[in-house]
Motif scaffolding. Structure first.
Motif, short mmCIF file in Angstrom:
data_model
loop_
_atom_site.label_atom_id
_atom_site.label_comp_id
_atom_site.label_asym_id
_atom_site.label_seq_id
_atom_site.Cartn_x
_atom_site.Cartn_y
_atom_site.Cartn_z
N ILE A 144 -1.66 -4.63 -1.33
CA ILE A 144 -0.55 -5.49 -1.73
C ILE A 144 0.22 -5.84 -0.47
O ILE A 144 0.56 -4.97 0.33
N GLY A 145 0.51 -7.12 -0.30
CA GLY A 145 1.21 -7.56 0.89
C GLY A 145 2.59 -8.10 0.57
O GLY A 145 2.84 -8.62 -0.52
N GLY A 146 3.49 -7.98 1.54
CA GLY A 146 4.82 -8.54 1.40
C GLY A 146 5.91 -7.51 1.55
O GLY A 146 5.67 -6.30 1.42
N GLY A 147 7.11 -8.00 1.78
CA GLY A 147 8.24 -7.11 2.02
C GLY A 147 9.36 -7.23 1.01
O GLY A 147 10.45 -6.69 1.23
N THR A 152 7.92 -6.46 -4.74
CA THR A 152 6.71 -6.19 -3.98
C THR A 152 6.60 -4.74 -3.54
O THR A 152 5.56 -4.10 -3.74
N LEU A 153 7.64 -4.20 -2.92
CA LEU A 153 7.54 -2.83 -2.42
C LEU A 153 7.36 -1.80 -3.53
O LEU A 153 6.53 -0.88 -3.39
N PRO A 154 8.06 -1.93 -4.68
CA PRO A 154 7.77 -0.99 -5.76
C PRO A 154 6.34 -1.09 -6.29
O PRO A 154 5.73 -0.06 -6.61
N ILE A 155 5.80 -2.31 -6.37
CA ILE A 155 4.41 -2.46 -6.82
C ILE A 155 3.47 -1.82 -5.82
O ILE A 155 2.53 -1.09 -6.18
N ALA A 156 3.68 -2.09 -4.52
CA ALA A 156 2.82 -1.50 -3.49
C ALA A 156 2.88 0.01 -3.52
O ALA A 156 1.86 0.70 -3.40
N ALA A 157 4.09 0.55 -3.69
CA ALA A 157 4.25 2.00 -3.70
C ALA A 157 3.50 2.64 -4.87
O ALA A 157 2.94 3.72 -4.75
N ALA A 158 3.51 1.97 -6.00
CA ALA A 158 2.88 2.54 -7.19
C ALA A 158 1.37 2.32 -7.24
O ALA A 158 0.65 3.15 -7.80
N GLU A 159 0.89 1.22 -6.64
CA GLU A 159 -0.49 0.81 -6.91
C GLU A 159 -1.40 0.71 -5.68
O GLU A 159 -2.61 0.78 -5.81
N ALA A 160 -0.84 0.51 -4.49
CA ALA A 160 -1.65 0.11 -3.35
C ALA A 160 -2.22 1.29 -2.57
O ALA A 160 -1.57 2.32 -2.42
N ALA A 161 -3.43 1.09 -2.05
CA ALA A 161 -3.97 1.98 -1.03
C ALA A 161 -3.57 1.49 0.35
O ALA A 161 -3.57 2.26 1.31
N GLU A 162 -3.22 0.19 0.44
CA GLU A 162 -2.78 -0.39 1.71
C GLU A 162 -1.68 -1.40 1.43
O GLU A 162 -1.74 -2.17 0.47
N TRP A 163 -0.67 -1.37 2.28
CA TRP A 163 0.44 -2.33 2.22
C TRP A 163 0.46 -3.09 3.53
O TRP A 163 0.33 -2.51 4.60
N ASN A 164 0.61 -4.42 3.42
CA ASN A 164 0.58 -5.28 4.60
C ASN A 164 1.85 -6.10 4.71
O ASN A 164 2.37 -6.60 3.71
N LEU A 165 2.35 -6.26 5.93
CA LEU A 165 3.51 -7.08 6.21
C LEU A 165 3.11 -8.11 7.25
O LEU A 165 2.46 -7.78 8.24
N VAL A 166 3.53 -9.36 7.05
CA VAL A 166 3.12 -10.45 7.93
C VAL A 166 4.15 -10.68 9.02
O VAL A 166 5.33 -10.89 8.74
N ALA A 167 3.67 -10.62 10.27
CA ALA A 167 4.43 -10.99 11.47
C ALA A 167 5.83 -10.42 11.52
O ALA A 167 6.79 -11.15 11.78
N PRO A 168 6.00 -9.13 11.30
CA PRO A 168 7.35 -8.56 11.36
C PRO A 168 7.74 -8.23 12.80
O PRO A 168 6.89 -7.97 13.65
#
Length: 291
Positions: A144-147, A152-168
């Motif tokens: 799941i990508g995004g900040g 987005t962050l709650p979904i990534a925390a609950a579901e993702a094996a990887e979290w991606n952030l673009v050009a931070p």
């Protein structure tokens, strides 16, 4: 990280896949879009999932995945079936990137419905459930990508094996990663269960002359940069991309690695320039691995 809608064709894809596999890259990702996002047509492009299927057949070790497949394009169960088969073809090397869809223009052009913001995030949450249901006992790691801090962050925390952030920038990544840690704990997961990655554009040269030459070629590929001098291109992209020689880029990568980044997705737009891949493999990757 290859933008598959920005000039990719089968000959180029085969060269890139072979290069990344042979040079020891950890992962190869490609975007899932319906048309160029640079406002210019016609331009070669490949559909993500046929490209990933062939990459799975052509390789033996590198991790593969879409960045990311919008659930506006696919019924979740159908996408799960496609991903399942590509994962099996690869021998279990697929990371399934899922997203809400964000570019309205391509939806309009191809007459794909584009719901409002809230509905798209609701569809993502429900779509994840349906993808997992369709996969049954086969568990695919999700990206799941995004900040976004509300959804987005709650979904990534609950579901993702990887979290991606673009050009931070470094401060943004650090703050968002800390919030992700909090959401992981709130959802009953350890923060270490979610790999952290960032995606950013790349403009690199062995020395300043090589960098200037490559910047000039980039100006011919990326329409907003046309008419700019190589020095102007390097300056314009320096705030958002990794720009410079290996000696200039490595310290920036090390700062992000120290802050918790575990995978760097570098957007490679000069698709016929295999020397970029070799330069990364010879002078950047070993320096990061030894940090």
């Amino acid at each position: 990280m290859i933008e598959a809608q920005e000039g990719l064709n089968w000959e180029r894809w085969r060269r890139i896949v072979d290069g990344c596999e042979g040079l020891g890259f950890a992962a190869l990702r490609c975007s899932d879009h319906l048309q160029t996002l640079m406002g210019e047509e016609p331009r070669d492009s490949l559909s993500a999932w046929p490209a990933l299927a062939l990459a799975a057949e052509w390789t033996r070790r590198i991790q593969l995945g879409p960045m990311v497949s919008p659930l506006t394009f696919y019924r979740p169960g159908v996408l799960a079936r496609i991903a399942r088969d590509v994962d099996r073809l690869s021998g279990g090397r697929l990371v399934l990137g899922l997203g809400t869809g964000w570019n309205q223009s391509e939806h309009d052009t191809f007459e794909v419905p584009f719901p409002g913001f809230r509905e798209r995030f609701d569809n993502l949450e429900e779509g994840i459930r349906l993808v997992r249901k369709a996969l049954g006992e086969q568990r695919l790691p999700l990206l799941i990508g995004g900040g976004g801090e509300r959804r987005t962050l709650p979904i990534a925390a609950a579901e993702a094996a990887e979290w991606n952030l673009v050009a931070p920038d470094l401060a943004t990544f650090t703050a968002k990663s800390a919030l992700l840690d909090e959401h992981c704990r709130a959802s009953g997961r350890e923060p270490g269960q979610v790999r952290r990655s960032i995606m950013t554009g790349l403009l690199i040269g062995r020395d300043q002359a090589d960098l200037a030459e490559r910047a000039g070629r980039l100006g011919a590929v990326v329409p907003p940069l046309r008419g700019m001098t190589p020095a102007e291109i390097s300056e314009a992209m320096g705030d958002r991309w990794l720009v410079g020689t290996p000696a200039q880029i490595v310290p920036r990568l090390r700062e992000f690695a120290a802050a918790g980044v575990q995978l760097f997705m570098l957007q490679h737009y000069l698709l016929d320039d295999s020397q970029v891949l070799r330069l990364l493999a010879e002078e950047v990757m070993p320096a990061i691995a030894s940090a």
